[in-house]
Scaffold this active site. Structure first.
Site, PDB file in Angstrom:
ATOM      1  N   LYS A 194      12.673   4.297  -1.250  1.00 49.29           N
ATOM      2  CA  LYS A 194      11.687   4.076  -2.307  1.00 49.29           C
ATOM      3  C   LYS A 194      10.887   5.363  -2.472  1.00 49.29           C
ATOM      4  O   LYS A 194      10.218   5.811  -1.548  1.00 49.29           O
ATOM      5  CB  LYS A 194      10.771   2.918  -1.936  1.00 49.29           C
ATOM      6  CG  LYS A 194       9.697   2.669  -2.973  1.00 49.29           C
ATOM      7  CD  LYS A 194       8.861   1.459  -2.637  1.00 49.29           C
ATOM      8  CE  LYS A 194       7.775   1.280  -3.673  1.00 49.29           C
ATOM      9  NZ  LYS A 194       6.916   0.138  -3.369  1.00 49.29           N
ATOM     10  N   LYS A 247      15.169   2.951  -5.291  1.00 50.77           N
ATOM     11  CA  LYS A 247      14.170   2.679  -6.320  1.00 50.77           C
ATOM     12  C   LYS A 247      13.346   3.920  -6.584  1.00 50.77           C
ATOM     13  O   LYS A 247      12.911   4.544  -5.615  1.00 50.77           O
ATOM     14  CB  LYS A 247      13.281   1.551  -5.809  1.00 50.77           C
ATOM     15  CG  LYS A 247      12.101   1.241  -6.672  1.00 50.77           C
ATOM     16  CD  LYS A 247      11.253   0.195  -6.018  1.00 50.77           C
ATOM     17  CE  LYS A 247       9.989   0.070  -6.830  1.00 50.77           C
ATOM     18  NZ  LYS A 247       8.936  -0.561  -6.138  1.00 50.77           N
TER      19      LYS A 247
HETATM   20  C1  PBG Z   1       4.704  -2.585  -4.115  1.00 52.55           C
HETATM   21  C2  PBG Z   1       5.673  -2.336  -5.186  1.00 52.55           C
HETATM   22  C3  PBG Z   1       5.605  -1.437  -6.266  1.00 52.55           C
HETATM   23  C4  PBG Z   1       6.720  -1.692  -7.053  1.00 52.55           C
HETATM   24  C5  PBG Z   1       7.445  -2.695  -6.429  1.00 52.55           C
HETATM   25  N1  PBG Z   1       6.793  -3.059  -5.274  1.00 52.55           N
HETATM   26  C6  PBG Z   1       4.577  -0.464  -6.660  1.00 52.55           C
HETATM   27  C7  PBG Z   1       4.287   0.727  -5.872  1.00 52.55           C
HETATM   28  O1  PBG Z   1       4.900   1.029  -4.850  1.00 52.55           O
HETATM   29  O2  PBG Z   1       3.330   1.389  -6.270  1.00 52.55           O
HETATM   30  C8  PBG Z   1       7.052  -1.013  -8.349  1.00 52.55           C
HETATM   31  C9  PBG Z   1       7.877  -1.803  -9.285  1.00 52.55           C
HETATM   32  C10 PBG Z   1       7.924  -1.307 -10.669  1.00 52.55           C
HETATM   33  O3  PBG Z   1       7.376  -0.238 -11.018  1.00 52.55           O
HETATM   34  O4  PBG Z   1       8.542  -1.996 -11.483  1.00 52.55           O
HETATM   35  N2  PBG Z   1       4.568  -1.563  -3.199  1.00 52.55           N
END
Ligand code: PBG
Length: 326
Positions: A194, A247
């Site tokens: 991520k 992601k």
């Molecule tokens: C929680 C999380 C996030 C997303 C999914 N889980 C936001 C982040 O890490 O700031 C992002 C999902 C999206 O942008 O569609 N940590």
């Protein structure tokens, strides 16, 4: 002309093109993300994500029925609580937003697979994904609250948990907590690679989860790195992750391909809020053909190696699959 090789022969009509199409999207590999909010009678459009809403539990049935009708089989739930504090304690409350949403939805629409996002950022007053100590997110203390949160989701009926916090060791820690409590059959889908990404902008508006200070670069990955993504995914598999995830999706297709080829495990791609909003905005302005862009980007993700796609366009894509246009 004496031409033996004519690739155009197989491009002459739809039947031929479909016959030799290399990439297919099965509807049951799509996951639809859903925002659930405290309160009554709420269906509130997210300004930066037109067509996506925050739902209160009493109105969630509308969207779950639409999901079922579309042919999508799984949802990924995000909770927006009333109350936030330094420790994010509403994340693991038995009657917290996600816990109540899952238990309601499971009872009313048991045909859907319910996955819950496990993270602290929607629940902490500072908006970071863990417990703050001395101005930084404390990895090991956070593991405890993540495990508590995951366990409370599963107790409420979640079919799978998806930790998105990016703390080191969290998959193993959560696996252990689930196993000790008799939930050894609940799979973990780990947000393995991520990235610290600007593509999450609209999500943070949707979930009210932007960090109050600093950013997430001390725990989310640096977008310059790809070998590290393989390392992260490997660690998660060793710790017991059943599905690994990359992601965002669109700017990280090379990462997806590399992880799929190196590790050969079920791979999910998450096409995030910013990807959705860009396509929506371009479509609304008339600059691009929204439907064709949705199809082309989704196909690129599967072509890169995705087995599973988490996308705000899941219902539209399922529609294209039904009509045979993707
Ligand atoms: C929680 C999380 C996030 C997303 C999914 N889980 C936001 C982040 O890490 O700031 C992002 C999902 C999206 O942008 O569609 N940590």
């Amino acid at each position: 002309m004496d031409l033996t090789y004519r690739p155009r022969r197989l491009r002459q009509n739809d039947i031929l093109r479909n016959m030799v199409g290399e990439t297919h999207i099965p509807a049951d590999t799509l996951i639809y993300p859903l925002f659930v909010v405290e309160g009554d009678n709420i269906k509130e459009e997210i300004e930066s994500m037109p067509g996506q809403y925050r739902w209160s539990i009493d109105r969630m049935g509308e969207i779950l029925e639409a999901v079922i009708t579309s042919g999508v089989k799984a949802v990924l739930l995000f909770g927006i609580p009333h109350r936030k504090d330094e420790w994010g304690s509403s994340a693991w409350q038995e009657d917290g937003i996600i816990q109540r949403a899952v238990s309601y939805a499971k009872k009313s629409y048991p045909e859907i697979l319910y996955i819950t996002d496990v993270c602290m950022c929607e629940y902490t007053s500072h908006g970071h994904c863990g417990i703050i100590k001395g101005g930084v997110v404390d990895n090991d203390r956070t593991l405890d609250v993540l495990a508590k949160t995951a366990l409370s989701h599963v107790r409420a009926g979640a079919d799978m948990v998806a930790p998105s916090d990016m703390m080191d060791g969290r998959v193993g820690y959560i696996r252990n907590a689930l196993d000790k409590n008799g939930y050894e059959n609940i799979p973990i889908m780990a947000y393995s690679a991520k990235y610290a990404s600007a593509f999450y902008g609209p999500f943070r508006e949707a979930a009210d989860s932007a960090p109050a200070f600093g950013d997430r670069r001390s725990y989310q990955m640096d977008c310059r790195n790809i070998c590290e993504a393989v390392y992260e995914a490997k660690l998660d598999i060793h710790e017991g992750a059943d599905i690994i995830m990359v992601k965002p999706a669109l700017s990280y297709l090379d990462v997806a391909r590399k992880i799929k080829q190196s590790l050969k495990r079920p791979l999910a791609l998450y096409s995030v809020s910013g990807e959705y909003s860009m396509i929506k905005a371009g479509g609304r302005l008339g600059y691009i053909d929204e439907d064709r862009i949705i199809k082309e980007t989704a196909l690129s993700m599967y072509r890169a190696g995705a087995d599973i796609l988490i996308t705000y366009f899941a219902r539209e894509i399922a529609g294209f699959i039904r009509e045979g246009s993707i």
